[in-house]
Structures are given as C-alpha cells and as structure tokens.
Design an enzyme around this catalytic site. Structure first.
Site, PDB file in Angstrom:
ATOM      1  N   THR A 181      -4.525 -62.300 -26.780  1.00  0.00           N
ATOM      2  CA  THR A 181      -5.713 -61.617 -27.273  1.00  0.00           C
ATOM      3  C   THR A 181      -6.839 -61.590 -26.257  1.00  0.00           C
ATOM      4  OG1 THR A 181      -5.141 -62.272 -29.530  1.00  0.00           O
ATOM      5  CG2 THR A 181      -7.401 -61.555 -29.154  1.00  0.00           C
TER       6      THR A 181
ATOM      7  N   LYS B  97      10.628 -68.119 -29.150  1.00  0.00           N
ATOM      8  CA  LYS B  97       9.432 -68.824 -29.590  1.00  0.00           C
ATOM      9  C   LYS B  97       9.400 -68.784 -31.111  1.00  0.00           C
ATOM     10  CE  LYS B  97       4.423 -68.509 -29.714  1.00  0.00           C
ATOM     11  NZ  LYS B  97       3.263 -67.611 -29.474  1.00  0.00           N
TER      12      LYS B  97
END
Length: 262
Positions: free
Chosen positions: A212, A102
């Site tokens: 998160t 990524k």
C-alpha cells in the site's frame, strides 16, 4: 557503493531458496502498467499476488508484467479458515508453478487481523505437502513458535493493520519474535514510509514486505526505489551494530581536554 556490493555477500534463505534482495513487493493495489516499473526500481526478487488477480489467458494477465527472474509468491487472500487457505494454495501452485505460498486467513472484516490459530492449521497441512509456507500473523510469540513447529519457512508479523500505512505499531512484539524465533522474520503490513522499513531492518528483521505504501504514493517507481534504499540502509546499520543510547545527559564526541590556549 553499488546495490550489488551491498547485497552480494549478505544473502538470506527461505526454505530451499536463497535471495539477496530483502524487499518483497506486493502487487495487490497496482495498475498493471506500473508493476514492472516498480519491480525494476525495487529490485525485488519476490513479488506477491492474489490468485484472483491472475487472469489466465486474459487480456491483462498480471503475470505478463512481472519479470521472469522474479519469484512469484501467491497468497491466500480472501480465505476465512484453514480449509479455504489450503484450497487456494493448491490452486495457486497449479496456476503459478510456485511452491511458495503466503498464508493469509482473516475472519475479521473490520480490522483485517489474521487468525493465528487457523493459520497454524493451514501451515501444518501445506508444509507437509511440500509448500514453502510463509504465514502472515499477528505478532504473538506462542503462535509464532507453533507456526515454526508446523513447518513454516519464515514468520511474517504485521507492523500495523493491513493497508493502514501506520508503521510499526507492534514494534515491541516484533522485536520479541526477532530475538526468539530461529526463522527469517519478515515484517509485513502497515509499513507506510521508507524510514519505518529502515527502522524494522535496524531491529534485525530479515526482510520487509510493502504494498500500500508504494501503490498509494504519488510516484510509484520512485517510492519503490526509496523503500529499497531504506531497507538496504537499515540492514547495513544492523550489521554494523548500532551505537549505544545514553539515557541521560550528553557525551562529547571530542575530548574535553587539550583546548588551544590564548
């Protein structure tokens, strides 16, 4: 309906790989002890990790907490330009034995917005080297087209600034990418609630990446499960083709004729 029944015939491809789960789990903010539990509840088949979190030979190697059947997705977190991202990607392939990468390139330290132009450069270099490149980007159609032409295996637009949990702040632009780019669109960053993940899937996103929202939840494994179920529900809603939206007035769901007479 079991999770297996929901996903078994609804696979998606990422380069040469094929997956049934549409939930990509980030590991950047987890404690080591909770990663395995979150992965199990999420039923994720891909887990991201930053190279700096892989302590080869150390006492608390994050790789020891990720099941062997889960694909590792190293990211280039910390890279400020294409050269740094390429160097990190090459190191990650050696350490993690994975050609998935990524691309994260951020020069902006305040908002942490990705640098699309540098990301395009890194994508082209790494795709030519045989990497399965997953570029994280600000949702811009022209940049997404350039990434696709450079050899990206998917496009990963942010929903909101990374780590913000603000949801789909860029919803309209993500929809454009879904409609116009012939690659998997994986909504990444900013998704804060299961309902927001569900909405993105209803729009036609291929998959969701979350970190998160789960890492900062009161009960991590339970939130991972909530996201998994929301993603599955959103995907089913998209496949079922959502009903029309009536701009004004109402529409009776039952006929307004044939009432019982006194």
């Amino acid at each position: 309906m079991t999770n297996a029944n929901v996903n078994a015939n609804d696979t998606w491809k990422l380069g040469k790989y094929e997956f049934t789960s549409r939930f990509i789990l980030g590991s950047g903010k987890y404690s080591h002890e909770l990663i395995k539990a979150a992965v199990e509840q999420a039923q994720a088949q891909i887990v991201t990790l930053a190279l700096r979190r892989v302590n080869v030979g150390g006492m608390a190697n994050i790789l020891d907490f990720i099941p062997e059947n889960v694909k590792l997705l190293p990211n280039t977190s910390g890279a400020r330009n294409a050269d740094e991202a390429v160097r990190i990607a090459r190191l990650s392939r050696e350490i993690c034995d994975s050609d998935l990468v990524k691309i994260e390139i951020m020069r902006d330290s305040k908002y942490l917005l990705p640098d699309n132009q540098e990301t395009i450069k890194a994508t082209e270099i790494l795709a030519k080297e045989g990497f399965t490149v997953m570029p994280y980007m600000y949702p811009d159609l022209n940049a997404a087209r350039d990434m696709a032409n450079a050899g990206a295996a998917c496009i990963m637009p942010l929903g909101a600034p990374i780590g913000s949990n603000r949801g789909l702040a860029t919803k309209e632009f993500i929809q454009i990418l879904i409609d116009e780019i012939d690659l998997p669109i994986i909504v990444d960053a900013g998704i804060g609630r299961p309902s927001q993940a569900c909405e993105a899937m209803e729009m036609g996103a291929t998959a969701i990446m979350a970190n998160t929202a789960i890492a900062t939840a009161g009960d991590l494994p339970l939130m991972a499960q909530a996201f998994r179920l929301a993603i599955e529900a959103g995907r089913l809603g998209y496949r079922a083709k959502l009903g029309r939206v009536k701009a004004k007035g109402g529409s009776a769901s039952s006929p307004l004729t044939g009432y019982l007479q006194d």
